[in-house]
Scaffold this active site. Structure first.
Site, mmCIF file in Angstrom:
data_model
loop_
_atom_site.group_PDB
_atom_site.id
_atom_site.type_symbol
_atom_site.label_atom_id
_atom_site.label_comp_id
_atom_site.label_asym_id
_atom_site.label_seq_id
_atom_site.Cartn_x
_atom_site.Cartn_y
_atom_site.Cartn_z
ATOM 1 N N GLY A 151 0.822 -1.201 0.000
ATOM 2 C CA GLY A 151 0.000 0.000 0.000
ATOM 3 C C GLY A 151 0.859 1.256 0.000
ATOM 4 O O GLY A 151 1.928 1.312 -0.614
ATOM 5 N N SER A 152 0.422 2.256 0.730
ATOM 6 C CA SER A 152 1.106 3.560 0.698
ATOM 7 C C SER A 152 2.458 3.556 1.394
ATOM 8 O O SER A 152 3.210 4.527 1.264
ATOM 9 C CB SER A 152 0.211 4.633 1.321
ATOM 10 N N THR A 153 2.809 2.496 2.141
ATOM 11 C CA THR A 153 4.153 2.428 2.720
ATOM 12 C C THR A 153 5.213 2.257 1.628
ATOM 13 O O THR A 153 6.404 2.359 1.907
ATOM 14 C CB THR A 153 4.262 1.271 3.727
ATOM 15 N N TYR A 154 4.761 1.991 0.395
ATOM 16 C CA TYR A 154 5.664 1.835 -0.750
ATOM 17 C C TYR A 154 5.950 3.178 -1.423
ATOM 18 O O TYR A 154 6.811 3.271 -2.293
ATOM 19 C CB TYR A 154 5.006 0.887 -1.752
ATOM 20 N N SER B 98 -0.531 11.341 1.753
ATOM 21 C CA SER B 98 -0.675 10.071 1.023
ATOM 22 C C SER B 98 -1.570 10.214 -0.197
ATOM 23 O O SER B 98 -2.471 9.397 -0.438
ATOM 24 C CB SER B 98 -1.223 8.979 1.953
#
Length: 642
Positions: A324-327, A379
Site C-alpha cells: 500500500g502507501s508504505t511503498y 498520502s
C-alpha cells in the site's frame, strides 16, 4: 591256511587305513586349533571383548537460548517418564495386567496401551519400554507409593525442552520434536538414532540446531551374551550445546504481544537502524511450542492447521502483503533519481484518467495541488499515479531492490519468504503478457503484483533513515556457523548510492505524516512532546471496488466481512531527529493504516524509548549486539524536522 593268511592281510590293511584316517583327522583338527588359538588369537580376543563390552552414546544437554539481557527463552527441565520391563512384569502378573493397574493410577490412553503391547512383542524382554512421558509430580508420587504392586515399573528421569514465554516467543524460538525418517537418512550424526532424541524443527531451534545440540558423551557397559547390561565400566559426559543469545528484548516482546493480542492476525517488527539487531518480532495468532516438545495430540495439530488465521505461520517474515502507501517512499526516491524534482506539482481532483479507466485517490474529493513532501504527508494517490506513469515500473523496481524488497533479507531465521517486485520482464516471463501502463499506476501506490513482508518494510525504512546504508537484520548476538560460535564483527554496511538530499526529502515527508497538520497519522504522534517520530501509513486493498459500490458509498469496518476488509500497515522510526529504532506493523484486514496500525507503532516506539531510558539510567547505554559501539550515521540527519 591260505584263506586265513588272506583274511589277516586284509584286516591289517583296513586297520592301517583306519589308523591313517584317524591320524589325518587328528592332524587336521590340531592344525585348525593351532590356527584359531595361535594365528587368529588376537582377532577372536577382540571379538570376544566386543561382545562383552558395549559403547553407548549419551545425549548432551541442549544449549539454552536467551534474550539480549540473559533472560531464558528456551531451557531444559526434568522429564519424568514411566518405563516398563516386560520380563519382570511377565514373571508376575503379566504386561497387560500391569498396564491395567497403571490405568487406574494415571491417565493412560488406549493408544498408549496398544503401543506398549506392540513394542513388547518386537523387543527383547529385558529392554525397557517407555509407557508415558512428562509425568507430573503428583503422578510420580502416586506411582512411587504403589511401586511394590507394579512389577517391572520404574520412573526414569530425563530432560525435555521448555519455553518459559510460550506463545510470545513461539515464532522466533520455534520448537524441537522427534527425528523423522527422512532426517535420519539425510544425516550421519549418530545422536539422531538415539530413542527420544529431539532436534530443532522451526525458528532459532532449527536455524542453530547443530550448535545447540552439543557433543555426545559415551558410556562403556558390560553385557552378557544376550545383550543384558551387567554393569557400567566407564562414563564420559558429553559437551553441552552452545548457549545462543539473541538481540531480542523480552520486555519489549512481551509488551508487543500484549498490545496485539486482540488482533485476529498481525505482525510487528522492531529493528536497530544502524546494526540490524532485531529488538522485537511478533506474529499473532501464535501457538504453544511446549505442546510440540511434549508431544502434540492429533486434535491439537488439526486445530492449528485448519485455523483460518494461520497461527503456525510467522507473518513477520513469511506473510506477504501488498505494501500500500508504505511503498510510496520507494516510488518517491525512484522519481528523484529519474530527475523529477521534489517540487513537482500535481493537481489531485480525487482521481486520474488513463484511457477509458479512472484511477481513484483515497480522498474522494481530492487533495488539490500537491508536491512530493505534501503527497507523502497526505498520502495523495494521484501524485504517485502521475509519477509512476512518468518513470515506469522498472525504475521503481530497481529502487525497491536496493532498499531490500523482492529478496530474502538474510535474517538468521528459518522460513523467510522473498516477496515480489514486478517488472516488465517478470510479467512476460511469468504470465506471458505485456506490461500495461495502468499496472504502473497501481504499482505506484503499492498495489497490484507487488508483495512485501513486514520485515522487509522495516529493513527498507531503516535504510532510508540511517543515511542509505544497506543494513541487514539479524537475531543472534554472536556469529554462529555450524558448531562454531564467534564474536559478531560489524563491518560497515555498504552504501546504497542514494543521494543524502533525496533521503532528507523523504524523511521530511515521513515526519510530516505524523507531526504535520494534515498528516495521515497525526493522531498517533508520540505523547511525549519532547520526542517526535516519523512514519508512513498504508492501506492495501484485498478486493477490487466496483463503480457501483463507489457510487453507493464504499462500505468499511463492520459493514463488510472481515476477510474483505483492507490490510492496515504502518512503518515508523524514532527519535525523528536522530533515528535509531524502526518499527513495521501489519494488521490483516484491520481497515485503515492510520486507525489500526499507527497507534500500535506509536505505543511500541514509546516502549522502546522507555526501555532505552531505563537502561541508560541503570547501565549507561542500551546493550548492542555484542557490547560494541554502534555505528553512527550523522549524515542521515535531516536539515530541520517537521
Amino acid at each position: 591256511m591260505k584263506p586265513e593268511k588272506t583274511r589277516s592281510k586284509l584286516f591289517n590293511r583296513r586297520a592301517a587305513l583306519l589308523l591313517g584316517g584317524k591320524i589325518l583327522l587328528l592332524g587336521g583338527l590340531g592344525t585348525r586349533l593351532y590356527y584359531l588359538q595361535v594365528v587368529e588369537s588376537e582377532r577372536y580376543k577382540v571379538l570376544a571383548e566386543e561382545n562383552r563390552v558395549n559403547f553407548r552414546l549419551l545425549p548432551p544437554p541442549r544449549g539454552f537460548i536467551t534474550d539480549r539481557n540473559g533472560d531464558y527463552l528456551a531451557i531444559n527441565i526434568q522429564n519424568y517418564r514411566l518405563v516398563l520391563v516386560p520380563e519382570q512384569a511377565n514373571n508376575a502378573d503379566g504386561v497387560e495386567a500391569t498396564l491395567l493397574k497403571l490405568s487406574h493410577l494415571i491417565d493412560l490412553s488406549e493408544h498408549d496401551v496398544k503401543r506398549v503391547l506392540r513394542e513388547t512383542s518386537r523387543r527383547r524382554a529385558f529392554v525397557p519400554i517407555t509407557v508415558r512421558e512428562n509425568l507430573s509430580w503428583e503422578e510420580v508420587s502416586r506411582l512411587g507409593v504403589n511401586t511394590p504392586e507394579l512389577p517391572g515399573v520404574n520412573i526414569d528421569v530425563g530432560q525435555t525442552r521448555h519455553y518459559p514465554y510460550g506463545r510470545n516467543m513461539a515464532h522466533v524460538i520455534g520448537y524441537v520434536a522427534a527425528v523423522s525418517e527422512k532426517e535420519l537418512q539425510n544425516s550421519d550424526d549418530p545422536l539422531l538414532e538415539l530413542p527420544g532424541f529431539r532436534i530443532g524443527k522451526n525458528g532459532v531451534e532449527k536455524e542453530y540446531d547443530i550448535a545447540l545440540r552439543g557433543t555426545a558423551g559415551t558410556s562403556q557397559v558390560e553385557v552378557n551374551a544376550l545383550g543384558r547390561v551387567i554393569r557400567e565400566l566407564r562414563r564420559q559426559e558429553g559437551q553441552p550445546g552452545h548457549e545462543v543469545r539473541l538481540t531480542l528484548d523480552m520486555r519489549l516482546q512481551d509488551f508487543i504481544g500484549e498490545r496485539v493480542k486482540d488482533e485476529k492476525a498481525a505482525a510487528v517488527t522492531v529493528m536497530d537502524v544502524h546494526t540490524g539487531a532485531m529488538l522485537g518480532l511478533v506474529s499473532t495468532p501464535s501457538y504453544d511450542p511446549n505442546a510440540f516438545s511434549e508431544g502434540l495430540r492429533t486434535e491439537e495439530w488439526r486445530d492449528l492447521v485448519n485455523n483460518p488465521h494461520h497461527p503456525l505461520t510467522n507473518k513477520a517474515i513469511a506473510g506477504q502483503y501488498a505494501p500500500g502507501s508504505t511503498y510510496k517512499m520507494t516510488v518517491a526516491l525512484a522519481a528523484m533519481e529519474a530527475g523529477i524534482s521534489p517540487e513537482h506539482s500535481v493537481f489531485c481532483p480525487g482521481h486520474m484518467e488513463l484511457g477509458d479507466r479512472r484511477f481513484h485517490c483515497w480522498k474522494r474529493w481530492g487533495h488539490g495541488h500537491m508536491d512530493m513532501t505534501e503527497a507523502l504527508a497526505q498520502s495523495c494517490d494521484v501524485w504517485f499515479y502521475d509519477v509512476a506513469r512518468r518513470i515506469g515500473v522498472d525504475r521503481i523496481a530497481a529502487m525497491a531492490k536496493r532498499l531490500g524488497f523482492g529478496d530474502p533479507t538474510g535474517i538468521d531465521l528459518a522460513g523467510e519468504r522473498p516477496g515480489l517486485i514486478p517488472t516488465k520482464a517478470w510479467k512476460r516471463a511469468t504470465l506471458g503478457q505485456p506490461w500495461h501502463m495502468g499496472e504502473s499506476l497501481v504499482i505506484g501506490i503499492g498495489q497490484g503484483y507487488v508483495l512485501t513482508t513486514p520485515l522487509q518494510l522495516a529493513v527498507s525504512t531503516a535504510r532510508m533513515v540511517n543515511g542509505g546504508k544497506a543494513v541487514r537484520p539479524h537475531l543472534a548476538m554472536r556469529r554462529i556457523d555450524g558448531n562454531t560460535v564467534e564474536p559478531r564483527v560489524h563491518d560497515p554496511f555498504p552504501d546504497l548510492g542514494i543521494p543524502k538530499g533525496h533521503l532528507n526529502i523523504v524523511r521530511r515527508g515521513m515526519e510530516a505524516v505524523v507531526n504535520g497538520e494534515r498528516g495521515t497519522a497525526r493522531a498517533s504522534r508520540l505523547r511525549d512532546t519532547e520526542m517526535e517520530m516519523g512514519g508512513k501509513t498504508g492501506t492495501s486493498q484485498v478486493r477490487r471496488i466496483s463503480k457501483a459500490e463507489r457510487d453507493a458509498g464504499i462500505r468499511s469496518g463492520e459493514d463488510i466481512a472481515w476477510r474483505l476488509r483492507d490490510h492496515a500497515l504502518f512503518v515508523g522510526y524514532a527519535p525523528a531527529h536522530d533515528p535509531r529504532y524502526v518499527v513495521s506493523v501489519v494488521v490483516e484486514h484491520g481497515g485503515g493504516g492510520s486507525t489500526a496500525a499507527a497507534p500500535i507503532a506509536r505505543d511500541v516506539l514509546e516502549e522502546v524509548l522507555r526501555i532505552e531510558a531505563r537502561t541508560v539510567s541503570d547501565a549507561g547505554d542500551l546493550p548492542d549486539d555484542d557490547g560494541s559501539d554502534r555505528v553512527k550515521a550523522d549524515d542521515a540527519k535531516t536539515e530541520g524536522t517537521g
